[in-house]
Write a protein that holds these residues in place. Structure first.
Motif, short mmCIF file in Angstrom:
data_model
loop_
_atom_site.label_atom_id
_atom_site.label_comp_id
_atom_site.label_asym_id
_atom_site.label_seq_id
_atom_site.Cartn_x
_atom_site.Cartn_y
_atom_site.Cartn_z
N ILE A 130 0.61 -0.77 0.06
CA ILE A 130 -0.13 -0.58 -0.66
C ILE A 130 0.64 1.20 -0.07
O ILE A 130 1.09 2.12 0.91
N PRO A 135 -5.28 9.11 0.80
CA PRO A 135 -5.78 9.04 1.73
C PRO A 135 -5.97 8.15 2.60
O PRO A 135 -6.55 6.78 2.67
N MET A 138 -5.55 4.18 0.89
CA MET A 138 -4.69 3.74 1.79
C MET A 138 -5.43 3.74 3.55
O MET A 138 -4.88 2.41 3.13
N LEU A 139 -6.50 3.98 3.84
CA LEU A 139 -6.78 3.63 4.83
C LEU A 139 -7.72 2.52 4.73
O LEU A 139 -7.76 1.24 5.18
N THR A 142 -5.68 -0.92 3.60
CA THR A 142 -4.81 -1.21 4.60
C THR A 142 -5.80 -2.26 5.70
O THR A 142 -5.39 -3.24 6.05
N GLU A 143 -7.39 -1.38 6.30
CA GLU A 143 -8.18 -2.46 7.28
C GLU A 143 -8.94 -3.42 6.77
O GLU A 143 -8.70 -4.46 7.38
N ALA A 154 3.41 -2.22 4.19
CA ALA A 154 2.84 0.42 4.74
C ALA A 154 4.33 0.94 4.19
O ALA A 154 5.72 0.69 4.47
N PRO A 156 3.99 4.53 3.06
CA PRO A 156 3.31 5.97 2.72
C PRO A 156 4.62 6.40 2.23
O PRO A 156 3.09 7.90 1.73
N GLN A 159 3.01 10.73 1.32
CA GLN A 159 2.23 11.19 2.27
C GLN A 159 2.27 11.46 3.53
O GLN A 159 1.40 12.36 4.79
N GLN A 170 -2.51 4.19 11.70
CA GLN A 170 -3.64 2.95 11.41
C GLN A 170 -2.30 3.06 9.77
O GLN A 170 -2.94 1.81 9.82
N LEU A 171 -2.40 3.20 9.18
CA LEU A 171 -0.78 2.97 7.92
C LEU A 171 -0.41 1.83 8.24
O LEU A 171 0.32 0.73 7.72
#
Length: 310
Positions: A130, A135, A138-139, A142-143, A154, A156, A159, A170-171
């Protein structure tokens, strides 16, 4: 684009609130890019068939053809009905000052993509990487990885500068691998409020690129391992180097090689990119790649990797 003069010569400080200027540029170069596409291209060059997931515009047709010719599965890319593919437009003057704009465009629709149906079609992934994206997308991804039990990486990167601590926490939490450069690793600590040790408590492995100094691999309860960059690199342009490292690292992991060897493979592919203008303009034969790996990391490294490139 390149402007042959200096932007400063066309700016009147007292009139910046009425700014309206135009620059006659000397050239225009359009280059392929995007984190996911760069990584997928690198994986394809090394003989794998990665699945590209993201949102693009109707202007993606030529890019799709290029990626598919280089081994990338683009069948699950979402095509927007109203927006163009994301792009970065930059003009640089002779002093290296820049005016730049980023148009997210179709990228904002990444949040509408569900991974479940893709996995049902292509099979359970070794990893879901990811990268920097919308954003909310991405969330969501990931979830979904957490809920469905897909091991995720991860990454990011860009970002991090814009994301707040809650987003970044959270990421990162639960990632099998966390990729970053050294600056980004400190930014992650600062924004999450977690120490380096607390981050390791929440992930499997942290892989931190160190530019010309190579890469560091960190695991909980173990001493960090630092590996040098590839030898004899004639650096030209750094854009896309981190993406190439990630591609080759993951290719080696997919071949079943240990992370330390994977980092050496990653540094070797990164060397080709930093010596080239553009993120996907590099080329090599299997023999050239293995020879370069051998020159930097020895016969044993070359022997481990050669069967997968022959």
């Amino acid at each position: 684009m390149s402007f042959g003069g200096r932007f400063a010569d066309s700016l009147v400080v007292e009139q910046l609130d009425k700014l309206s200027v135009s620059f006659l540029v000397d050239d225009l170069e359009i280059r392929r890019g995007g984190v996911a596409a760069n990584i997928s291209f690198g994986l394809g060059k090394l003989g794998l068939r990665p699945v590209l997931v993201g949102a693009v515009g109707e202007d993606f047709a030529d890019y799709r053809s290029w990626l598919e010719r280089h081994g990338v599965d683009c069948s699950h890319v979402r095509v927007s009905e109203s927006k163009h593919t994301a792009r970065f437009v930059c003009t640089t003057d002779t002093t290296m000052a820049q005016f730049a704009s980023f148009y997210p465009g179709a990228m904002s629709e990444a949040r509408l993509i569900e991974l479940g149906p893709i996995v049902a079609s292509v099979g359970t992934p070794s990893y879901v990487l990811i990268g920097a994206d919308d954003p909310d997308g991405m969330l969501r991804h990931t979830e979904e990885c957490r809920q469905r039990g897909f091991p995720f990486i991860a990454d990011p990167s860009q970002q991090l500068a814009f994301g707040e601590g809650d987003l970044i926490r959270q990421l990162v939490d639960g990632a099998a691998i966390l990729f970053s450069n050294e600056y980004e690793s400190h930014l992650i600590e600062q924004k999450t409020g977690w120490s380096a040790e607390e981050i390791l408590d929440r992930i499997g492995t942290q892989v931190t690129t160190l530019g010309k100094d190579g890469v560091r691999i960190t695991r909980k309860g173990e001493e960090p391992v630092e590996l040098p960059a590839c030898r004899g690199v004639a650096a030209v342009e750094p854009t896309g180097v981190g993406d190439a490292f990630r591609a080759a690292f993951l290719a080696a992991v997919a071949w079943g090689l240990p992370f330390e060897r994977a980092a050496q493979v990653g540094c070797t592919l990164a060397a080709y990119v930093v010596e080239t203008v553009g993120t996907q303009e590099y080329s090599f034969t299997p023999d050239q790649f293995i020879g370069r790996l051998r020159d930097s990391y020895g016969d044993e490294a070359a022997a481990d990797v050669a069967p997968f490139l022959s």
